[in-house]
Design a protein around this motif. Structure first.
Motif, PDB file in Angstrom:
ATOM      1  N   ALA A  98      47.146  45.053  38.238  1.00 31.51           N
ATOM      2  CA  ALA A  98      48.468  44.604  37.800  1.00 31.51           C
ATOM      3  C   ALA A  98      48.712  43.176  38.294  1.00 31.51           C
ATOM      4  N   ASP A  99      49.446  42.432  37.520  1.00 34.63           N
ATOM      5  CA  ASP A  99      49.670  41.015  37.834  1.00 34.63           C
ATOM      6  C   ASP A  99      50.344  40.813  39.184  1.00 34.63           C
ATOM      7  N   ASP A 100      51.163  41.775  39.625  1.00 42.87           N
ATOM      8  CA  ASP A 100      51.915  41.577  40.866  1.00 42.87           C
ATOM      9  C   ASP A 100      51.122  41.956  42.115  1.00 42.87           C
ATOM     10  N   LEU A 101      49.832  42.325  41.980  1.00 39.14           N
ATOM     11  CA  LEU A 101      49.021  42.629  43.157  1.00 39.14           C
ATOM     12  C   LEU A 101      48.619  41.311  43.826  1.00 39.14           C
ATOM     13  N   GLU A 102      49.040  41.153  45.072  1.00 39.45           N
ATOM     14  CA  GLU A 102      48.753  39.918  45.796  1.00 39.45           C
ATOM     15  C   GLU A 102      47.248  39.683  45.917  1.00 39.45           C
ATOM     16  N   PHE A 103      46.831  38.495  45.771  1.00 37.66           N
ATOM     17  CA  PHE A 103      45.451  38.007  45.892  1.00 37.66           C
ATOM     18  C   PHE A 103      44.590  38.298  44.659  1.00 37.66           C
ATOM     19  N   PHE A 104      44.742  39.483  44.058  1.00 40.37           N
ATOM     20  CA  PHE A 104      43.769  39.892  43.039  1.00 40.37           C
ATOM     21  C   PHE A 104      44.404  40.270  41.697  1.00 40.37           C
ATOM     22  N   GLY A 105      45.691  40.058  41.550  1.00 38.77           N
ATOM     23  CA  GLY A 105      46.382  40.403  40.318  1.00 38.77           C
ATOM     24  C   GLY A 105      45.736  39.775  39.093  1.00 38.77           C
ATOM     25  N   GLY A 106      45.605  40.562  38.006  1.00 36.77           N
ATOM     26  CA  GLY A 106      45.034  40.072  36.758  1.00 36.77           C
ATOM     27  C   GLY A 106      43.517  40.070  36.712  1.00 36.77           C
ATOM     28  N   GLN A 107      42.864  40.469  37.802  1.00 36.45           N
ATOM     29  CA  GLN A 107      41.393  40.474  37.835  1.00 36.45           C
ATOM     30  C   GLN A 107      40.854  41.855  37.464  1.00 36.45           C
ATOM     31  N   MET A 108      39.755  41.871  36.705  1.00 39.76           N
ATOM     32  CA  MET A 108      39.033  43.114  36.428  1.00 39.76           C
ATOM     33  C   MET A 108      38.413  43.594  37.736  1.00 39.76           C
ATOM     34  N   ILE A 109      38.515  44.883  38.023  1.00 37.92           N
ATOM     35  CA  ILE A 109      38.126  45.371  39.357  1.00 37.92           C
ATOM     36  C   ILE A 109      36.666  45.082  39.690  1.00 37.92           C
ATOM     37  N   TRP A 110      35.780  45.191  38.697  1.00 39.30           N
ATOM     38  CA  TRP A 110      34.362  44.954  39.006  1.00 39.30           C
ATOM     39  C   TRP A 110      34.138  43.489  39.374  1.00 39.30           C
ATOM     40  N   LYS A 111      34.864  42.580  38.684  1.00 45.18           N
ATOM     41  CA  LYS A 111      34.728  41.155  38.988  1.00 45.18           C
ATOM     42  C   LYS A 111      35.491  40.793  40.271  1.00 45.18           C
ATOM     43  N   ALA A 112      36.452  41.634  40.623  1.00 41.83           N
ATOM     44  CA  ALA A 112      37.230  41.370  41.839  1.00 41.83           C
ATOM     45  C   ALA A 112      36.476  41.767  43.103  1.00 41.83           C
ATOM     46  N   ASN A 113      35.483  42.643  42.978  1.00 33.37           N
ATOM     47  CA  ASN A 113      34.774  43.124  44.166  1.00 33.37           C
ATOM     48  C   ASN A 113      34.319  41.993  45.089  1.00 33.37           C
ATOM     49  N   PRO A 114      33.580  40.982  44.602  1.00 34.68           N
ATOM     50  CA  PRO A 114      33.137  39.917  45.515  1.00 34.68           C
ATOM     51  C   PRO A 114      34.306  39.121  46.099  1.00 34.68           C
ATOM     52  N   ASN A 115      35.383  39.005  45.343  1.00 32.39           N
ATOM     53  CA  ASN A 115      36.551  38.292  45.863  1.00 32.39           C
ATOM     54  C   ASN A 115      37.206  39.066  47.001  1.00 32.39           C
ATOM     55  N   ILE A 116      37.219  40.387  46.863  1.00 33.87           N
ATOM     56  CA  ILE A 116      37.772  41.228  47.929  1.00 33.87           C
ATOM     57  C   ILE A 116      36.907  41.124  49.171  1.00 33.87           C
ATOM     58  N   VAL A 117      35.588  41.136  48.995  1.00 36.16           N
ATOM     59  CA  VAL A 117      34.677  41.003  50.130  1.00 36.16           C
ATOM     60  C   VAL A 117      34.928  39.689  50.854  1.00 36.16           C
ATOM     61  N   GLU A 118      35.073  38.604  50.102  1.00 36.87           N
ATOM     62  CA  GLU A 118      35.306  37.301  50.716  1.00 36.87           C
ATOM     63  C   GLU A 118      36.654  37.245  51.438  1.00 36.87           C
ATOM     64  N   LYS A 119      37.678  37.865  50.852  1.00 35.46           N
ATOM     65  CA  LYS A 119      38.993  37.869  51.495  1.00 35.46           C
ATOM     66  C   LYS A 119      38.945  38.639  52.812  1.00 35.46           C
ATOM     67  N   LEU A 120      38.210  39.754  52.834  1.00 41.77           N
ATOM     68  CA  LEU A 120      38.045  40.515  54.076  1.00 41.77           C
ATOM     69  C   LEU A 120      37.312  39.685  55.116  1.00 41.77           C
ATOM     70  N   ARG A 121      36.339  38.901  54.658  1.00 47.15           N
ATOM     71  CA  ARG A 121      35.595  38.045  55.582  1.00 47.15           C
ATOM     72  C   ARG A 121      36.541  36.991  56.192  1.00 47.15           C
ATOM     73  N   GLU A 122      37.401  36.420  55.344  1.00 46.93           N
ATOM     74  CA  GLU A 122      38.355  35.422  55.824  1.00 46.93           C
ATOM     75  C   GLU A 122      39.281  35.993  56.898  1.00 46.93           C
ATOM     76  N   GLU A 123      39.635  37.263  56.733  1.00 48.00           N
ATOM     77  CA  GLU A 123      40.573  37.896  57.665  1.00 48.00           C
ATOM     78  C   GLU A 123      39.861  38.519  58.863  1.00 48.00           C
ATOM     79  N   ASP A 124      38.571  38.218  58.997  1.00 46.32           N
ATOM     80  CA  ASP A 124      37.765  38.756  60.101  1.00 46.32           C
ATOM     81  C   ASP A 124      37.772  40.288  60.109  1.00 46.32           C
ATOM     82  N   ALA A 125      37.855  40.855  58.929  1.00 40.69           N
ATOM     83  CA  ALA A 125      37.864  42.323  58.797  1.00 40.69           C
ATOM     84  C   ALA A 125      36.557  42.870  58.249  1.00 40.69           C
TER      85      ALA A 125
END
Length: 954
Positions: free
Chosen positions: A374-401
């Motif tokens: 959904a568009d209102d999801l922070e950081f990843f709104g509007g992204q197809m979930i399969w294409k969002a996977n690497p972006n989520i991994v990178e965001k977790l890396r940024e947050e030291d998680a």
């Protein structure tokens, strides 16, 4: 000077005195050319309706046809399925049952809808799209029907059932209404299999597994309740930052995380890694630290139950994730022993969160039906979930998680139609509750399990398989978000979401309209037509029913609807027969609907067959070029060859087929055909009404072969009854190649050809042949239907219009246990003959003799064997197919060849006597008769003007 005749001339001179075989039954089947004409003949005869008329009032046997999907040409699997069903139905009719067969088709659903969209474009006006779907399905049915008929399948092809017929659509709605009335149907928000391409929920049977590359990640969730965590581990304080480590292969679910799960009985460790403490399952500490690239020491341990409700912070969003205890947590290698829970995307997650008080509205569900956040999801709104996977991994890396990241390949759910990955996704759907109690207090699950236990299975392992599936299955999601399907005709209150209080009556009203105008009648319906002034308060449901609900309710249409073929004990078929995958498909959905509306399964027995593979056991695919198309087989070899292959294969496992296998099948077919041709050709001039010999007056050998046929028929009846078609194939082939081709038919040739036309010796043999071919044509009719009909047409005497209208032949008689020259006698004689045959073959190979009639044999036998063989007197030589047989005591055997048969040795010599030009036997009296110098005395007596030869035994 008289004209001198050559040997050939003299032979020709006597040819007219022989009873040579003659028939217009062709040697070559030419099945591809002849079979279509036979199909037309059956259609002209109205063979199906004739069967129903002739079997009216007989015991009923109902095989309910599982509907193939109306899309594409039939493949080899379709052919196997329909041929097996046809063999069973024909064998039941042969046994005297009233065995109707109503073929059917599944017509709704995504594949047809997708085909129409591909052909005509998307965004079609819904009613127009449904019309195109109906038109397409109808055309596909006609194509498939023609191929099934060409296979020789007999059924009610003029009146099949189709799930898209208005009456059937209405019947399906009425089934839903009964289940709603019972309370089985409810609306709920649950994770279901969801395909982004279908934009719809999928049934379990619509999901298959294939390899998929995924991102496996370990993620740290920082602790919120630090004091509670310390206390759980018996510490006064943590002393440094702490986090729980989770492992997942679905990074796209992390944004929807709302809880964490630990096993109450596992031991968990608090590990000091230097910069922070990590919570891990104790037995996985070493492997996890190695994966994280960290070193650490366990400073404390605690049981999982001590961690209940301790809260951790989401690594990306400002919300908390409490620990919930869960028995489904495992300590698999590669995991951490802690599961992250996104209740909208996993059934276990959903149930655990729900049990801890989380409402449907509280569950986060950012993934839309098309797979896009959904568009209102922070950081990843509007992204197809399969294409969002690497972006989520990178965001977790940024947050030291991000503790670790490893690409893996694993088995993952895919849509059976689109071959694309599917997910669990919580959506508002309609469900059939497995654990909802009915009017008798039993849940649908309990009823279904009782039904499975009461059902017979072939093969037997199917019972445990289906039982386990029912015992462990979740509620059945029956709603789909599709256009081409039977509607769920319900009205929901716009404010409360509750069903209209008159729902059951409204469903019936909808069914009446659908019965007249099809499913479009519901989609075009204005709520005010049924609700009047209440219409503004209610919303019309536009979901459609799962296609497994379509096929799972066909028993309603066929067993008690427009084709009322149910038993008096209730709408129940004797047999359902499908591929082994249908334990989770049609068998499954039919069981649930039957138990829901009738209290029992719609079947008494389930039979499953395996899948077709190539000769090497590989799955067939066009890309590998190993597909065997039934149409090509019929065009090249004939449908009977395909039918014989099905019967000759153990259908309980994988069924191997290839061009070479079919060629071998054709070789067996020729043996059966040639045997039948010999039987028919030797019935030349035989009128059973005038020439048949009573069983007790027949020669001993003829009585024996009729008895053998009677015994075989009893075994064949049992084999057909138990669906052991391989046994039928083997026994019929064995009889043709063994008792007939390898013994009886060879032995009677002399008697058939050389004795006088109307002699007892010849008529006795012809009577036996007549009985055998009558029975044989029926034995093979369920399998080799085209050939059996051709044989039947060439049998002399009065007969019915078609072998398919006949029942088992009743003219066979059996030898009594105390019969003179009974079964034991001929069994021993066959052993002797087989031993002699081997010695004759050795003599031929050694160039001692050219053929068996050029031989004389001396049999050195013990007393018991002597007593048996002397009973045949001079006719023993006819059985051994030699010109002379001499019996001597076993003790006198010196140069004789030993045999495997105890008490027998054999000596073979070439006959010194001249050959009779009529019977080809070498006899001492050839040349001793002035008028017929080239004949033996026996043949002279068998001439039309002679006294005739008397035969007693062979």
């Amino acid at each position: 000077m008289p004209l001198m005749l050559t040997t050939a001339d003299r032979t020709m001179d006597y040819k007219h005195t022989l009873n040579l075989p003659e028939t217009d039954f062709p040697m070559r089947g030419m099945l591809p050319k002849r079979e279509p004409g036979r199909v037309s003949q059956w259609q002209d005869l109205g063979i199906y309706s004739r069967l129903r008329q002739s079997r009216a009032g007989r015991p009923l046997f109902v095989l309910h046809d599982g509907p193939p999907y109306a899309n594409g040409s039939i493949h080899i699997g379709h052919a196997v399925n329909k041929i097996l069903k046809d063999i069973i139905v024909k064998s039941k009719n042969l046994a005297g049952f009233d065995a109707p067969y109503v073929p059917g088709w599944d017509c709704h659903g995504l594949p047809i809808e997708h085909k129409v969209e591909t052909t005509h474009g998307k965004n079609l006006e819904p009613a127009h799209a449904r019309g195109l779907c109906r038109e397409y399905a109808g055309a596909q049915i006609e194509t498939q029907l023609a191929d099934f008929v060409r296979l020789g399948v007999i059924g009610d092809w003029d009146n099949p059932y189709r799930s898209m017929d208005y009456a059937n659509e209405a019947g399906e709605i009425r089934t839903l209404g009964e289940m709603v009335e019972t309370g089985y149907v409810f609306k709920g928000l649950k994770p279901v299999n969801w395909c982004f391409d279908c934009r719809s929920a999928l049934a379990e049977a619509e999901v298959e597994y294939a390899d998929k590359k995924s991102d496996a990640i370990d993620v740290a969730f920082p602790v919120e309740d630090a004091d509670k965590l310390a206390a759980a581990f018996g510490l006064s304080e943590l002393g440094k930052p702490a986090a729980v480590a989770i492992w997942t292969t679905t990074p796209w679910t992390i944004p929807a995380n709302q809880a964490l799960n630990v096993h109450p009985d596992f031991t968990y460790a608090l590990v000091d890694t230097g910069s922070r403490l990590l919570l891990l399952a104790e037995e996985l500490v070493e492997s996890c630290l190695a994966r994280f690239g960290l070193q650490g020491d366990v400073i404390a341990t605690a049981q999982g139950k001590a961690l209940d409700l301790i809260r951790f912070r989401h690594p990306l969003y400002a919300r908390l994730a409490p620990i919930y205890l869960a028995d489904y947590v495992e300590c698999d290698v590669g995991s951490t022993g802690i599961v992250h829970s996104a209740p909208s995307y996993g059934m276990d997650d959903f149930l655990t969160c729900r049990d801890h008080g989380m409402s449907f509205d509280d569950m986060l569900n950012p993934v839309q039906g098309n797979g896009v956040y959904a568009d209102d999801l922070e950081f990843f709104g509007g992204q197809m979930i399969w294409k969002a996977n690497p972006n989520i991994v990178e965001k977790l890396r940024e947050e030291d998680a991000l503790l670790a990241h490893t690409p893996i390949t694993h088995s993952y759910m895919h849509c059976w139609r689109h071959k694309t990955p599917v997910i669990y996704r919580a959506t508002a759907q309609w469900f059939v509750g497995m654990d909802v109690a009915g009017k008798d207090g039993k849940t649908l699950r309990e009823r279904a399990l009782e039904g499975v236990d009461a059902t017979a299975f072939t093969p037997g392992w199917g019972q445990a398989r289906l039982h386990a599936m029912i015992a462990n299955r979740p509620d059945w999601c029956i709603s789909r978000q599709r256009n081409w399907g039977v509607p769920i005709p319900l009205f929901l209150h716009k404010q409360t979401g509750e069903l209209h209080p008159r729902t059951v009556g409204l469903i019936e009203e909808a069914a009446k309209r659908v019965e007249q105008g099809g499913i479009d009648a519901w989609f075009a319906l204005e709520p005010a037509e049924l609700l009047g002034a209440e219409a503004d308060d209610y919303e019309k449901v536009t979901d459609t029913l799962d296609v497994w609900f379509d096929s799972g309710t066909t028993h309603r249409h066929v067993l008690r609807g427009s084709h009322p073929h149910g038993h008096e004990s209730g709408p129940r078929a004797d047999l359902y027969l499908e591929g082994s995958d249908q334990h989770r498909g049609w068998f499954h959905s039919s069981l649930l609907t039957g138990c829901a509306i009738d209290g029992h399964p719609p079947y008494r027995e389930l039979l499953t067959h395996g899948f077709t593979v190539d000769a090497k056991g590989h799955k067939m695919s066009k890309s590998t070029g190993n597909v065997v198309a039934p149409q090509q087989v019929m065009d090249k070899l004939g449908a009977d060859i395909l039918r014989l292959w099905v019967a000759s294969t153990d259908y309980s496992g994988e069924m191997a087929v290839s061009d070479e296998i079919l060629k071998r099948t054709a070789d067996v077919y020729r043996r059966i055909r040639n045997t039948s041709r010999f039987l028919l050709s030797n019935l030349n001039g035989f009128d059973p009404s005038k020439d048949a010999v009573a069983f007790d007056d027949m020669l001993a050998l003829d009585r024996w072969v009729v008895d053998r046929a009677a015994q075989l028929q009893a075994r064949i009846e049992t084999a057909f009854d138990e669906y052991r078609f391989l046994d039928v194939y083997q026994q019929v082939h064995g009889f043709c190649a063994g008792e007939l081709g390898g013994f009886y038919l060879d032995v009677i040739k002399d008697r058939q050809y050389t004795t006088q036309t109307d002699s007892l010796a010849r008529r006795s043999a012809q009577t036996a042949l007549y009985h055998v071919v009558q029975a044989l044509s029926r034995w093979i009719a369920p399998i080799l239907s085209f050939t059996a009909e051709e044989i039947f047409e060439h049998i002399p005497g009065e007969r019915g219009d078609s072998v398919l209208l006949e029942e088992y032949y009743t003219g066979l008689e059996t030898l009594s246990d105390d019969a003179d020259m009974g079964r034991a006698f001929w069994a021993q004689l066959l052993e002797v003959k087989n031993a002699v045959n081997k010695c004759l073959e050795d003599a031929r190979n050694a160039k001692v003799i050219k053929g068996s009639l050029a031989a004389e044999v001396t049999l050195y036998v013990d007393d018991a064997l002597h007593a048996t063989l002397t009973r045949l007197g001079d006719e023993l030589r006819f059985v051994m197919l030699t010109s002379e047989v001499t019996l001597k005591p076993l003790a006198e055997a010196h140069e004789a060849e030993a045999t495997e048969l105890e008490g027998l040795k054999v000596a073979v010599s070439v006959s010194a006597n001249a050959k009779c030009e009529r019977c080809w036997h070498h006899r001492p009296d050839v040349g001793a008769h002035a008028e017929h110098a080239d004949l033996c005395g026996r043949c002279i007596s068998n001439l039309p003007e002679g006294e005739g030869e008397t035969r007693y035994y062979a």
